[in-house]
Design an enzyme around this catalytic site. Structure first.
Site: not given
Length: 600
Positions: A440-442
Site C-alpha cells: 500500500y501507499e504505492g
C-alpha cells in the site's frame, strides 16, 4: 508469547551521537526538544506502548473489527480504552503545531515514538497515523476556515482522519477515478462514489472521522489532471464546533485481509455526501501527494518497526532454544545441545536483521530530520537541500525499508523453525502484517518508478547530485580514521556503482524507456544500500569517537563497529550485482509474448 522492548538506547545513540539533535536547538520547535524532554518522551512513550498497546496486538489480530448492520464498526476489545489513554496522555499531539493544540516538537522526535507504537501494535498505530497525514494536507492546502474547523480536534485525537483514493477500477492510475463531486448552491459539493481499501475508514475510537476524498467535478478532464480533493466529515460540523447530522458516507463492508486485522480497512460508499473543496479545483492530486508522501515515510517506518519486534523475539528464541552442537565443538558440554546462537546460518540471519534494522532506524530518523529542516532551517539553501534529499529518498525509505522489514520478519520466523509457523508464538502475525507495507501507499515497484522516472531528473538532477556529493564528502572525510577507513572505502565503491548505474540510465533510457523500467527496482535497492551505508558510516564514526573518549557503554559501541563491518562485508557487495542487473537492460524482460509465460 512474543515480547517487545522499545530500543530506547539505540534511538538515543542516533539522536544524540549521530544526528546531534542539540545542534539544532536554535531552530523553531527544537528548543522544546531538550535532552531531558526527549529522554522522557522515549522512556514514557516506550513504557506506554509496551504496557498498553503491545498486549492488545495478538488479541486484536485474532478478534479483528466487526461491521454491524447499520454500517458502524467496532474495533477489538481493549482498543477503545487504549485509544482513550493514548489521547489523554497527549501522545497524539507531539509534533503538531502549537496554534492547533499540539506540542510543537520536531518531527524527528515524534517519529521515534511512532516506531515504538508500530512495533507494539501496527494495526492500532494506523488509526492516528492516517489522521496525521490528513492534518498535513489540511495545513498546507486547507482554507483558514477548514483548518479552524477540523484541525484542532484532529490534533487532539478527538477526531480521526483518512485518505480516500483507491476505487474498484483504479489503484495507482488515479486518472481512472469515477467518484463525482456535484457543486451545490451553498458552496458545498455532493460526493458520490465508492472507495476501497480505506484504512481506518470507519471505527468507534473517535467521535468523528474527517475523510479526504479524491473526486472529479463536472466537465473535468478524464485524467489525473481533472482530480479535486474534498473534505467530507462523517458527521457534519456545526458553526459552533458541535457535531450535526450524519453525513451520507457509510462503510459498505470490511475487507478480509491477510494481516493488520485490527485496523478497519473499509469499502466506503458516498451517496451524495456533503463535502467541501480543499485547495483549488482540479489540483487535488498535488494536495493528496502531501498525504501520500507523509504516508510513504510512515509505511517505511512500519517496515523497520515490524522488523524490529520480530528480530527481538528471534534473538531471544535463539538464546533459549537448544538444537544440535556448534561446528567447532560443544559450547555447553553439560547440556544435551547448544543454543541456536552457535550456528553460523542462524547468526547470518540475525546479523543481517540487526544491520538492516539499526541502519534503517538511523535513515528514518535522519529522514524525519530533513522534514523538520525543510521548514525550519535558517537559510533557503538549507531548506532546499533538506527538501531535495527527503524528496529523493522517500521512495527509498518506503520501498527498501518495507522490503527489508518483511525479509527480517520472515528470517526471524525462520529462526523459530516449526514454532515460527504456529500462531501462539506470534511470528506468523509479524510476517502477515509486514507484507502489506510492501503494497500500500504505492507498491514498491511504483516507488522504484517514482525514483527513477521522476526524482532523478527533477530540477535537472539537483537532488541526486546533492546526495552523491554528500556521500562522497563523508567518505573522503572518514578515510583518515583508521577505525572506519575500510568502511569508507567500501561505501565509496558502492557509491561508484550507483553513479555508474545512473549514467547508464541517462545513456540508454531516452531511446528506450523500458531500459529504465526494467532496472528501476534494482536501482532503488542499490540506492538503499548506499543510503543505509551512509548511516552506518556515521554510526561507526560516532561509535569510534565514543570509544576513544571512553564515554561508557563500550560493549554497545563495539557492537556498532562490528555490525558496520558486517554491513560493509556482507551487504554492500550487493551494490555491484545490482548495477550489473540494471545494465542487463530490458530486452530479455520484455521479449516473451504474454501467452508464452505459462508453458502449459
Amino acid at each position: 508469547m512474543p515480547q517487545y522492548q522499545p530500543p530506547v538506547r539505540d534511538t538515543r545513540f542516533i539522536l544524540d551521537q549521530v544526528i546531534g539533535l542539540d545542534r539544532y536547538a536554535n531552530l523553531p520547535g527544537f528548543a522544546v526538544a531538550s535532552p531531558d524532554v526527549v529522554e522522557a518522551v522515549l522512556e514514557e512513550g516506550g513504557r506506554f506502548v509496551a504496557e498498553v498497546l503491545f498486549p492488545l496486538n495478538q488479541t486484536g489480530d485474532a478478534e479483528g473489527c466487526t461491521r454491524h448492520p447499520d454500517g458502524s464498526v467496532t474495533t477489538p476489545k481493549g482498543f477503545k480504552e487504549a485509544y482513550r489513554q493514548f489521547v489523554e496522555s497527549g501522545w497524539a499531539t507531539l509534533a503538531a503545531p502549537e496554534q492547533f493544540g499540539g506540542q510543537g516538537m520536531p518531527h524527528v522526535v515524534a517519529t521515534a515514538f511512532q516506531e515504538y507504537m508500530i512495533s507494539a501494535n501496527m494495526a492500532f498505530a494506523m488509526y492516528p497515523g492516517l489522521t496525521h497525514g490528513a492534518i498535513a494536507a489540511l495545513l498546507v492546502k486547507g482554507s483558514p476556515e477548514q483548518q479552524a474547523k477540523y484541525v484542532p480536534r484532529m490534533v487532539s485525537g478527538e477526531w480521526g482522519g483518512t485518505m480516500n483514493l483507491t476505487e474498484p477500477q483504479c489503484g495507482t492510475d488515479l486518472g481512472l477515478i469515477r467518484t463525482r463531486a456535484e457543486p451545490q448552491a451553498d458552496g458545498s459539493y455532493a460526493i458520490t462514489g465508492t472507495k476501497i481499501f480505506i484504512s481506518s475508514g470507519e471505527h468507534d475510537l473517535t467521535d468523528n472521522i474527517i475523510h479526504l476524498v479524491l473526486a472529479k467535478t463536472p466537465g473535468a478532464p478524464d485524467s489525473s489532471k481533472g482530480i479535486s480533493l474534498f473534505v467530507v466529515p462523517k458527521f457534519l460540523v456545526n458553526d459552533d464546533g458541535s457535531l450535526g447530522e450524519r453525513n451520507a458516507v457509510t462503510c459498505g463492508s470490511i475487507e478480509h485481509k491477510m494481516g493488520i486485522h485490527a485496523n478497519s480497512t473499509c469499502v466506503m460508499n458516498y451517496d451524495g455526501a456533503k463535502g467541501w473543496l480543499v485547495g483549488e479545483e482540479m489540483k487535488g492530486l498535488a494536495a493528496m501527494f502531501i498525504m501520500m508522501n507523509a504516508a510513504r515515510l510512515g509505511v517505511g517506518l512500519q517496515g523497520l518497526a515490524v522488523g524490529e519486534v520480530a528480530f527481538q523475539n528471534a534473538v531471544q528464541y535463539a538464546k533459549d532454544r537448544r538444537q544440535g552442537r556448534a561446528l567447532t565443538g560443544p559450547k555447553d558440554p553439560e547440556e544435551k545441545a547448544d543454543p541456536l546462537f552457535v550456528h553460523p546460518d542462524v547468526r547470518r540471519m540475525l546479523m543481517e536483521s540487526k544491520a538492516w534494522t539499526e541502519g534503517l532506524r538511523a535513515l528514518c530518523l535522519w529522514g524525519a530530520l530533513q522534514v523538520d529542516l525543510e521548514h525550519a532551517a535558517q537559510s533557503e539553501e538549507e531548506r532546499q537541500l533538506a527538501a531535495d534529499l527527503i524528496g529523493l529518498l522517500t521512495p527509498v525509505i518506503k520501498g527498501v525499508g518495507t522490503d527489508a522489514g518483511y525479509r527480517i520478519a520472515t528470517d526471524s520466523q525462520q529462526v523459530y523453525g516449526g514454532h515460527g509457523y504456529i500462531t501462539e508464538w506470534g511470528m506468523e502475525q509479524y510476517v502477515r502484517d509486514a507484507r502489506i507495507s510492501m503494497i500500500y501507499e504505492g507498491t514498491n515497484g511504483v516507488q522504484a518508478m517514482d525514483l527513477v522516472g521522476r526524482k532523478l531528473a527533477q530540477n535537472g538532477g539537483r537532488a541526486v547530485q546533492a546526495f552523491f556529493k554528500l556521500v562522497a564528502e563523508e567518505c573522503a572525510a572518514a578515510k583518515g580514521d583508521e577505525k572506519v577507513a575500510d568502511f569508507a572505502g567500501r561505501l565509496e565503491k558502492a557509491l561508484g556503482e550507483l553513479q555508474a548505474a545512473t549514467m547508464w540510465f541517462m545513456a540508454n533510457g531516452m531511446q528506450n524507456p523500458n531500459q529504465v523500467g526494467a532496472g528501476a527496482y534494482s536501482y532503488m535497492q542499490l540506492m538503499g544500500i548506499v543510503a543505509v551505508g551512509l548511516m552506518w558510516l556515521r554510526m561507526a564514526r560516532a561509535a569510534a569517537a565514543g570509544l576513544a573518549a571512553d564515554g561508557g557503554d563500550a560493549a554497545f559501541l563495539e557492537a556498532k563497529l562490528v555490525t558496520a563491518r558486517f554491513f560493509a562485508e556482507r551487504i554492500m557487495p550487493d551494490a555491484g550485482a545490482l548495477r550489473h542487473k540494471i545494465e542487463g537492460g530490458a530486452e530479455s524482460v520484455m521479449a516473451i509474448d504474454p501467452e508464452l509465460f505459462v508453458a502449459a
